[in-house]
Enzyme design. Sequence first.
Site, PDB file in Angstrom:
ATOM      1  NE  ARG A   1      -8.353  -4.276  -8.866  1.00 47.27           N
ATOM      2  CZ  ARG A   1      -7.060  -4.203  -8.591  1.00 47.27           C
ATOM      3  NH1 ARG A   1      -6.224  -5.089  -9.076  1.00 47.27           N
ATOM      4  NH2 ARG A   1      -6.592  -3.238  -7.833  1.00 47.27           N
TER       5      ARG A   1
ATOM      6  NE  ARG B   1       3.145   0.730  -7.265  1.00 49.34           N
ATOM      7  CZ  ARG B   1       1.846   0.566  -7.084  1.00 49.34           C
ATOM      8  NH1 ARG B   1       1.136   1.484  -6.470  1.00 49.34           N
ATOM      9  NH2 ARG B   1       1.256  -0.514  -7.536  1.00 49.34           N
TER      10      ARG B   1
ATOM     11  CG  HIS C   1       0.771  -7.029  -6.829  1.00 43.78           C
ATOM     12  ND1 HIS C   1      -0.305  -7.878  -6.772  1.00 43.78           N
ATOM     13  CD2 HIS C   1       0.344  -5.843  -6.342  1.00 43.78           C
ATOM     14  CE1 HIS C   1      -1.359  -7.232  -6.282  1.00 43.78           C
ATOM     15  NE2 HIS C   1      -0.977  -5.999  -6.018  1.00 43.78           N
TER      16      HIS C   1
ATOM     17  CD  GLU D   1       4.000  -3.381  -3.189  1.00 43.85           C
ATOM     18  OE1 GLU D   1       3.203  -3.195  -2.248  1.00 43.85           O
ATOM     19  OE2 GLU D   1       3.642  -3.493  -4.364  1.00 43.85           O
TER      20      GLU D   1
ATOM     21  CG  ASN E   1       2.464   4.563  -4.866  1.00 45.84           C
ATOM     22  OD1 ASN E   1       1.997   4.880  -5.960  1.00 45.84           O
ATOM     23  ND2 ASN E   1       2.126   3.458  -4.235  1.00 45.84           N
TER      24      ASN E   1
END
Length: 370
Positions: free
Chosen positions: A219, A69, A158, A355, A7
Amino acid sequence: MKILVLNAGSSSLKYRLFKDLKELVSGQIEHIGEDSGVKNHYEALLQVEKELTFRGQMSFKELDAIGHRVVHGGEKFTEPVKINDNVIEAIKEVSSLAPLHNPANLQGILMMRKLLPNIPQVVVFDTAFHQTMEPEAYLYAIPYELYEKYGIRRYGFHGTSHAFVAKKASKLLNKPLKNLNLITIHLGNGASVCAIKEGKSIETSMGFTPLEGLVMGTRSGDTDPEIPLFLQKVGLNADTVLNKQSGLKGICGQNDMREVEKLALKGDEKAKLAIKIFVHRIKKYIGAYSALLGRVDAVIFTAGIGEHSLLIRSLVCDGLEPMGMILEQERNKKNETFISTDNSMVKLMVIPTNEELEIAHQTEMALRDD
Ligand code: ADP
């Protein structure tokens, strides 16, 4: 099969090595390109190889495959793909949609190809799982030409995590995924909800970018679309305000939920307020997605906050009893997999996400289909 999952971020590179889908070792190289001695992603990969060898594992040459990823696959990618020149071009093409993430992900891919040209590499996209959404879910009510010209639509992110916990739920509930309607709630630093109907994503809270939807660490999630324009008018950088200075941090000064909870326990009013706003937003989405799904079999909490915060799970479920979602406090306190009462019509579940394992699994599948 030995699969290395990578990643690559702009200044970090996370890796995890799997053998037959069992994790052997993981780590991360940070501060790439900063004054750290690791100048670029190529050097970072050499460092990863050193770490793998040093920790008694294996050299890169022994790997069977690499899974990468990639954040944004645009509309082109609905499933994992084996890397070739066309795929690389296509990832470049959608980079304008994820200017912070895709170029960094691509660096990892290009460097790994340079280093190991003969080892198959697969990319798994964060957006892919949501490509099953219908136009009424993914289109914004803005001029249609803007979708056609610039690709402005809901993509959702996601996806790997929502897909992973949905599959786990199917095993735990002993029901095929295609017979299940689920609401999966991923609450990490970034946060999103997904409505899964008969195993497929039909709606998700993140949109054109990962800014939309739930309240996150820094956020804002949903705001009135006029707010960024107003912020710009008063001389603020809307991007910075909404992505980096908002969310939990914007309300109470802390973006880490553990710290927010500690402050709230000490009586800090802003921290209490941040938690209330965070929870209120999640509830709104549970209600909305229940309406879209009609029947809900299970609500699943995952990622850092979802997996560990008894308080947030308890507050989210408080008042949902008339919707057939009844929390069992003792089970919640013990972090059990099933945290609902036996008579709860909708199962409430805690399922740790993974993940990287899902990327390794999908890499294996993509190569098997080859
Ligand atoms: P990322 O999105 O970076 O992968 P994680 O899934 O690790 O993030 O989630 C990070 C969030 O989980 C942080 O807000 C952290 O405070 C929160 N978290 C982790 N453990 C706990 C806990 N025991 N209680 C409350 N929040 C927690």
